[in-house]
Design a protein around this motif. Structure first.
Motif, PDB file in Angstrom:
ATOM      1  N   GLU A  70       0.842  -1.190   0.000  1.00  8.33           N
ATOM      2  CA  GLU A  70       0.000   0.000   0.000  1.00  8.33           C
ATOM      3  C   GLU A  70       0.878   1.242   0.000  1.00  8.33           C
ATOM      4  OE1 GLU A  70      -3.195   0.156  -0.281  1.00  8.33           O
ATOM      5  OE2 GLU A  70      -3.622  -1.998  -0.129  1.00  8.33           O
ATOM      6  N   PRO A  71       0.460   2.300  -0.700  1.00  5.43           N
ATOM      7  CA  PRO A  71       1.241   3.551  -0.671  1.00  5.43           C
ATOM      8  C   PRO A  71       1.308   4.116   0.741  1.00  5.43           C
ATOM      9  CG  PRO A  71      -0.401   3.574  -2.431  1.00  5.43           C
ATOM     10  CD  PRO A  71      -0.720   2.385  -1.572  1.00  5.43           C
ATOM     11  N   GLU A  72       2.468   4.638   1.091  1.00  9.53           N
ATOM     12  CA  GLU A  72       2.660   5.203   2.426  1.00  9.53           C
ATOM     13  C   GLU A  72       3.765   6.252   2.365  1.00  9.53           C
ATOM     14  OE1 GLU A  72       3.874   3.589   6.913  1.00  9.53           O
ATOM     15  OE2 GLU A  72       3.704   2.202   5.226  1.00  9.53           O
ATOM     16  N   PRO A  73       3.564   7.415   2.964  1.00  6.62           N
ATOM     17  CA  PRO A  73       4.619   8.438   2.930  1.00  6.62           C
ATOM     18  C   PRO A  73       5.832   8.011   3.762  1.00  6.62           C
ATOM     19  CG  PRO A  73       2.801   9.143   4.336  1.00  6.62           C
ATOM     20  CD  PRO A  73       2.360   7.880   3.662  1.00  6.62           C
ATOM     21  N   ILE A  74       6.918   7.732   3.083  1.00  8.97           N
ATOM     22  CA  ILE A  74       8.175   7.316   3.712  1.00  8.97           C
ATOM     23  C   ILE A  74       9.260   8.290   3.258  1.00  8.97           C
ATOM     24  CG2 ILE A  74       9.905   5.466   3.891  1.00  8.97           C
ATOM     25  CD1 ILE A  74       7.302   4.688   5.166  1.00  8.97           C
ATOM     26  N   ASN A 104       4.123  -2.661   6.300  1.00 10.89           N
ATOM     27  CA  ASN A 104       4.254  -1.243   5.945  1.00 10.89           C
ATOM     28  C   ASN A 104       5.590  -0.694   6.445  1.00 10.89           C
ATOM     29  OD1 ASN A 104       3.794  -0.871   8.759  1.00 10.89           O
ATOM     30  ND2 ASN A 104       1.585  -0.832   8.389  1.00 10.89           N
ATOM     31  N   GLY A 105       5.804   0.591   6.143  1.00 13.18           N
ATOM     32  CA  GLY A 105       7.035   1.240   6.578  1.00 13.18           C
ATOM     33  C   GLY A 105       8.259   0.854   5.778  1.00 13.18           C
ATOM     34  N   ASN A 109       6.661   0.629   0.022  1.00 15.55           N
ATOM     35  CA  ASN A 109       5.505   1.452   0.370  1.00 15.55           C
ATOM     36  C   ASN A 109       5.757   2.917   0.017  1.00 15.55           C
ATOM     37  OD1 ASN A 109       5.529  -0.713   3.031  1.00 15.55           O
ATOM     38  ND2 ASN A 109       3.633  -0.521   1.860  1.00 15.55           N
ATOM     39  N   GLY A 110       6.964   3.379   0.315  1.00 12.65           N
ATOM     40  CA  GLY A 110       7.311   4.764   0.014  1.00 12.65           C
ATOM     41  C   GLY A 110       7.371   5.049  -1.475  1.00 12.65           C
ATOM     42  N   TRP A 113       3.863   5.464  -2.841  1.00  8.45           N
ATOM     43  CA  TRP A 113       3.356   6.791  -2.480  1.00  8.45           C
ATOM     44  C   TRP A 113       3.967   7.852  -3.405  1.00  8.45           C
ATOM     45  CZ3 TRP A 113      -0.194   8.923   0.832  1.00  8.45           C
ATOM     46  CH2 TRP A 113      -0.088  10.292   1.059  1.00  8.45           C
TER      47      TRP A 113
END
Length: 287
Positions: A70-74, A104-105, A109-110, A113
Motif C-alpha cells: 500500500e502507498p505510504e509516505p516514507i 508497511n514502513g 511502500n514509500g 506513495w
C-alpha cells in the motif's frame, strides 16, 4: 507513459520491438490491447511493417501493485530520478519489501506513495535489493520495460556495485577474494552458510583502513547470493561488526556494518554511463 522511435529500415513492428528488448509479458499485453501501439499516429498491429522514417509509439500499460503493498509516505533519499529509473540512498533499519510481519514502513511502500503523488500507475521494480540493516545506494526501475532492460544488464554483470564493510579483527591480506559456494543453512529460512552443494559465489575485497580491532574494506560482488558478503566474511573468521546472525558483536554497531557505497550502470534509454557514490557512514569510522 509513451515510448517512441523513428524507424531506420523496413521491419515488422514485432521484430523491431523484440530488438529493443520488449519482454514476452509486454508483447502479450500489446497483442491484447492493440490500441497501445500507433504507427504515424494511427493504430497499428504488431504484424504491420514499418518503413524508414515511420514514427512508432508504444503506450506502456498501467501496472498494479502486487500483494499487500500500500502507498505510504516514507522519507526517501532520492539521489537521481528521471522518467525511467530512481537511485536511492537507503538508511539502515528500513526493510525494502513488505512482509507478513512488516506490511508497511518499507521502501516499496514509500515508492508507491511517491508514484501516486506523480500520478504514475507503476508498481515497484527493485534491481539492487539491500537487507533491512544495510544502508546505501539502490537502483529501482520505474516501469516494467525499464526493469526488463536493466535486469538483462544485471544478468550480464553490467551493473557495478561496491560496498564498504567493517569487519572484526585484522584482515591480513591487503587485497584478495573469497570463492566459496553459498547455500541455505539447514533448519533456517534466513541464514546462509558456505557449503559445497551451494551456489557459486565470488567476492573481491580491498582494505581501505585499519583500526584497533576492526578492518574497513571495499567489497565487490562477482555474483549476487543472499547475504554473500556477510557469509563470506564470517567464513574468513572476520564477521561484520554488528552482524549477530553471522557471529558479529554489537559493542561497536547495533546493525551489520555494510554500506552500498558505489553504483554504476548504463542508462537503458539515454545510454549514458551513470556513476553514484555514497559516503561511508560515520559510525563505520571507529578509532
Amino acid at each position: 507513459m509513451k515510448l517512441s522511435w523513428t524507424l531506420q529500415e523496413e521491419v515488422s513492428l514485432k521484430d523491431f520491438l523484440k530488438s529493443q528488448g520488449v519482454s514476452r509479458r509486454l508483447f502479450k499485453t500489446l497483442k491484447e490491447e492493440p490500441e497501445l501501439v500507433t504507427l504515424n499516429q494511427l493504430p497499428a498491429f504488431l504484424w504491420y511493417t514499418g518503413k524508414p522514417g515511420d514514427f512508432l509509439e508504444v503506450k506502456l500499460p498501467d501496472e498494479e501493485a502486487g500483494g499487500f503493498m500500500e502507498p505510504e509516505p516514507i522519507d526517501l533519499v532520492i539521489v537521481f530520478e528521471d522518467e525511467h529509473v530512481i537511485v536511492l540512498d537507503k538508511q539502515p533499519g528500513v526493510a525494502v519489501i513488505p512482509s507478513m510481519n512488516q506490511p508497511n514502513g518499507t521502501i516499496a511502500n514509500g515508492l508507491l506513495w511517491h508514484y501516486q503523488q506523480q500520478g504514475l500507475a507503476y508498481t515497484v521494480h527493485i534491481l539492487t535489493r539491500l537487507d533491512r540493516d544495510t544502508s546505501g545506494l539502490m537502483l529501482i526501475a520505474k516501469h516494467r520495460y525499464a526493469h526488463t532492460l536493466l535486469a538483462a544488464d544485471q544478468k550480464q554483470g553490467r551493473i557495478y556495485r561496491s560496498y564498504a564493510a567493517l569487519a572484526e579483527g585484522h584482515v591480513v591480506q591487503e587485497t584478495g577474494f573469497i570463492h566459496q559456494p553459498i547455500g541455505r543453512k539447514e533448519g533456517s529460512i534466513i541464514e546462509r552458510e558456505v557449503r559445497q552443494d551451494g551456489q557459486d559465489a565470488l567476492t573481491y575485497y580491498r582494505i581501505q583502513e585499519r583500526f584497533a580491532r576492526h578492518t574497513l574494506l571495499e567489497m565487490k560482488l562477482a555474483t549476487g547470493r543472499t547475504h554473500q558478503i556477510r557469509v563470506h566474511m564470517a567464513f574468513l573468521g572476520h564477521p561484520l561488526a554488528g552482524d549477530t546472525l553471522y557471529g558479529g558483536r554489537t559493542d561497536v554497531l547495533k546493525r551489520q556494518a555494510l554500506h552500498s557505497q558505489q553504483l554504476r550502470f548504463t542508462h537503458p534509454f539515454t545510454k549514458r554511463i551513470l556513476n553514484f557514490h555514497s559516503a561511508i557512514p560515520a559510525d563505520f569510522l571507529i578509532k
